[in-house]
Scaffold this active site. Structure first.
Site, mmCIF file in Angstrom:
data_model
loop_
_atom_site.group_PDB
_atom_site.id
_atom_site.type_symbol
_atom_site.label_atom_id
_atom_site.label_comp_id
_atom_site.label_asym_id
_atom_site.label_seq_id
_atom_site.Cartn_x
_atom_site.Cartn_y
_atom_site.Cartn_z
ATOM 1 N N ASP A 411 0.823 -1.204 0.000
ATOM 2 C CA ASP A 411 0.000 0.000 0.000
ATOM 3 C C ASP A 411 0.863 1.263 0.000
ATOM 4 O OD1 ASP A 411 -2.018 1.809 0.387
ATOM 5 O OD2 ASP A 411 -2.841 0.847 2.167
ATOM 6 N N ASP A 491 -10.599 4.035 -1.090
ATOM 7 C CA ASP A 491 -11.264 3.057 -0.218
ATOM 8 C C ASP A 491 -12.785 3.061 -0.367
ATOM 9 O OD1 ASP A 491 -8.670 3.001 0.601
ATOM 10 O OD2 ASP A 491 -9.135 2.974 2.734
HETATM 11 C C1 GAL Z 1 -5.528 2.319 2.940
HETATM 12 C C2 GAL Z 1 -5.984 1.174 2.075
HETATM 13 C C3 GAL Z 1 -6.964 0.357 2.888
HETATM 14 C C4 GAL Z 1 -6.285 -0.161 4.134
HETATM 15 C C5 GAL Z 1 -5.659 0.993 4.915
HETATM 16 C C6 GAL Z 1 -4.802 0.500 6.066
HETATM 17 O O1 GAL Z 1 -4.635 3.100 2.221
HETATM 18 O O2 GAL Z 1 -6.588 1.685 0.908
HETATM 19 O O3 GAL Z 1 -7.487 -0.697 2.097
HETATM 20 O O4 GAL Z 1 -5.303 -1.088 3.767
HETATM 21 O O5 GAL Z 1 -4.870 1.798 4.095
HETATM 22 O O6 GAL Z 1 -4.254 1.555 6.795
#
Ligand code: GAL
Length: 681
Positions: A411, A491
């Site tokens: 990520d 998200d």
């Molecule tokens: C976001 C991601 C989510 C989750 C989150 C965790 O950037 O899109 O799916 O993984 O971080 O902090």
């Protein structure tokens, strides 16, 4: 609900008498405050509708001015009020709530009467003083109060309608409503007691990697599994159905799987492709984020894996148990279970106190016939502030493989800081640069290529899930950096607006989906979800059918995001329909696109390996669509076809597409998911 304020009974009688004396009707105009109505019917992009406080429960404040009464919501928001010609006017002040100071929200407030726009605030920003609105409503039956995202996404859009009220004619009550049906109903038939083989029909493995594939079937237990022409090097456990071993030669094998129980026997082919590519069908499983977020622990992950098996979901092809953010130590959390050294003296990543034995956990999950996934960031910190892989990519890839992990979600998060030249370990400057598009293409690709290459060097197959929210047209290059799937969106949340907007945005990436390379419109939001504080999904039942149907048509990774220990019958019905899952897992690996739009009806078509087509009649509108459909040629469907309703698992018509029409009745925000087969089954 008392919709009339500040008027006593004698006052009313007096007014009515006076109106009678004067020969007039309307002297009894009343004030109905918006906050006196049931606001829970509103739909909004985040949180729940609030009365007389801000979205976060503070005093409503717009540009320093405070207000006692009103409706706080979050873009994108819609509230419908049935005025039935009884309201003469609506007045209010609108603006963004100061509680989001430090961010840059923007919204536009709009008022519609019987579908026509009556007023708009123009785009408003934080700090703009409250704008007054006053609209005449005479004769209008239905009023809609809308807050748009102002064109910059709906981040931090805490919007307030304050001092909002209707002037009505006479003593009356006004009602809010939501046109989307809210009663859950079950479509998926109960599986037969006879064996029926389910799940993926093709499986990819690399030469020399440990092989693990679970043969899945529904039907009474005990069940005995067997396989014909299983390549040398593999063996099948007849009780569990788990195939393990190793293949060394790059080759395709056609295996015939069988499942037998007291009631009968079933057979199906499985194609095993030993070669470079893995994830030949979209990954299916569960991920901890939409449910536990920062509260995840090894115990919760184990329970989720147990529930995957116990609930029977495992028998439908659900495989991965993925741990998201917060499995390792945090830079500055006050939660002691997240504090500790980030890496040991050799630089090896250290799991936090909640995850004492990563290898043990992976073994446990594998023992159930499932697989296990992990999460990291190419930046110094994960999105939640735990240690990322920056500078330790090779060692991390080796560690994940050594622990026995099968999947990595990687990520972007604080990698923006690396690009900007902020100190790598600066604890407080995890910027929102994640949304800046990633700058140069090379810059966007670089960190993923680095980790993709290291994962590829490991002695086990690790599915690589690229997560950078769809920047820099990732679908065009995600495969070239080793990605097996890549997020195409920010998200998801369990709101209609979120699911709808994501769905409408998928067509551009569709041509790039293929076996081993999948577009990922983010995880599923059915069941109990809530990022650490769960509630039943706010999506209406028809919206959930549409969500699962679309994600299947999109050939998207299917990652359940809910609390696996709170699976209700309706949610299980959504997740155990093998004919719907087959659309998602189809070996041809094509992604559906919208071929035709008729008003709010969008028709998605996915070509399937057997030459048939899965078609989603998707109703994005708030009214039922009741029509006779005849444009089959547009959908690539010709001649005599059998039409099968996949949710009901039933043939519903045989039609000559040249001369006959198909009656379609699609619920508001709902779907019909059909398969058109030329010739008979
Ligand atoms: C976001 C991601 C989510 C989750 C989150 C965790 O950037 O899109 O799916 O993984 O971080 O902090």
């Amino acid at each position: 609900m008392n919709a009339i304020k500040n008027i006593t009974l004698t006052g009313i009688i007096g007014l009515v008498l006076l109106a009678g004396l004067c020969g007039m009707q309307d002297l009894s105009a009343q004030t109905v405050w918006l906050d006196e109505l049931d606001l829970s019917t509103a739909t909004q992009g985040y949180g729940v509708p609030v009365k007389n406080k801000s979205l976060d429960g503070n005093t409503m404040t717009i540009a320093g001015q405070t207000f006692e009464r009103g409706f706080a919501t979050h873009a994108v928001s819609s509230l419908l009020v049935l005025t039935e010609g009884k309201a003469n006017a609506f007045t209010a002040k609108v603006g963004l709530d100061d509680e989001m100071k430090g961010h840059e929200p923007a919204v536009e407030f709009e008022i519609y009467g019987d579908g026509n726009k009556l007023w708009s605030s123009g785009v408003m920003h934080l700090g703009d003083s409250a704008k007054e609105c006053s609209v005449a409503l005479t004769g209008i039956k239905k009023v809609e109060l809308v807050v748009t995202d102002g064109g910059n996404g709906n981040y931090y859009d805490h919007a307030d309608w304050v001092d909002a009220k209707f002037e009505t004619t006479g003593v009356t009550t006004l009602k809010t409503y939501n046109p989307i049906a809210s009663e859950p109903y079950i479509l998926t038939p109960k599986p037969s007691d006879k064996p029926r083989l389910t799940g993926a029909k093709v499986f990819g493995v690399r030469p020399g990697s440990p092989f693990q594939f679970l043969v899945t079937a529904t039907g009474d237990r005990p069940m005995e599994f067997s396989a014909q022409k299983l390549p040398k090097g593999l063996k099948l456990n007849p009780q569990t159905g788990i195939i393990t071993g190793k293949l060394h030669e790059k080759r395709t094998y056609e295996v015939t799987l069988s499942a037998k129980n007291a009631k009968g026997k079933a057979e199906r082919k499985l194609r095993i492709v030993c070669g470079d590519q893995i994830a030949l069908t979209p990954p299916m499983g569960w991920n901890s984020w939409n449910c536990f977020a920062q509260e995840v622990s090894a115990e919760k992950v184990k329970s989720a894996a147990d529930a995957m098996a116990k609930s029977g979901l495992i028998n439908h092809g659900w495989t991965y148990i993925n741990i998201d953010d917060f499995w390792n130590n945090h830079r500055d959390s006050e939660d002691a279970s997240l504090r500790g050294e980030l890496r040991d003296a050799n630089g090896k990543i250290v799991p936090n106190k909640r995850f004492e034995d990563m290898k043990g956990l992976a073994d446990y999950v594998h023992g159930l016939g499932l697989k296990i996934g992990l999460y990291s960031s190419p930046g110094p910190w994960s999105c939640g502030g735990c240690a990322g892989s920056f500078g330790f990519e090779e060692l991390d890839a080796e560690t994940y493989a050594e622990w026995g992990f099968d999947y990595l979600k990687y990520d972007w998060c604080s990698y923006g800081n690396v690009i900007d030249g902020l100190p790598d370990n600066d604890p407080y400057k995890v910027s929102s640069l994640s949304y800046n598009g990633g700058g140069e293409l090379n810059t966007a690709m670089k960190p993923f290529k680095l980790m993709g290459d290291y994962l590829r060097e490991q002695p086990r197959d690790i599915v690589f899930s690229v997560c950078q929210y769809g920047m820099s047209d990732v679908w065009k290059w995600g495969g070239s950096v080793g990605g097996n799937c890549w997020r195409t969106t920010n998200d998801i949340t369990d709101t209609w607006v979120s699911v709808k907007n994501i769905a409408l945005d998928q067509d551009k990436s569709a041509p790039y989906a293929k076996p081993g390379n999948w577009n990922d419109p983010d995880m599923l939001v059915v069941g109990h979800v809530g990022w650490g504080n769960t509630h039943p999904s706010k999506l209406k039942p028809d919206e959930q059918y549409l969500h699962i149907s679309l994600w299947s048509l999109f050939a998207a990774p299917l990652l359940i995001g809910c609390d696996m220990e709170k699976l209700d019958d309706f949610t299980l019905n959504l997740l155990t329909n093998d004919e719907v899952i087959d659309v998602n897992q189809d070996p041809l690996g094509k992604q559906a696109t919208c071929i035709q739009t008729i008003g709010d009806l969008r028709i998605y078509v996915k070509e399937l390996e057997d030459g048939s087509r899965a078609v989603g009649f998707c109703n994005f509108g708030a009214e039922i669509v009741d029509a006779q459909y005849s444009d089959f040629e547009k959908l690539g469907i010709k001649g005599n076809v059998t039409v099968r309703d996949l949710w009901r698992q039933k043939d519903i018509a045989e039609i000559d597409t040249n001369t006959q029409k198909l009656a379609i009745k699609v619920p508001a925000h709902g779907v019909l998911l059909y398969k058109f087969n030329s010739g008979k089954y």
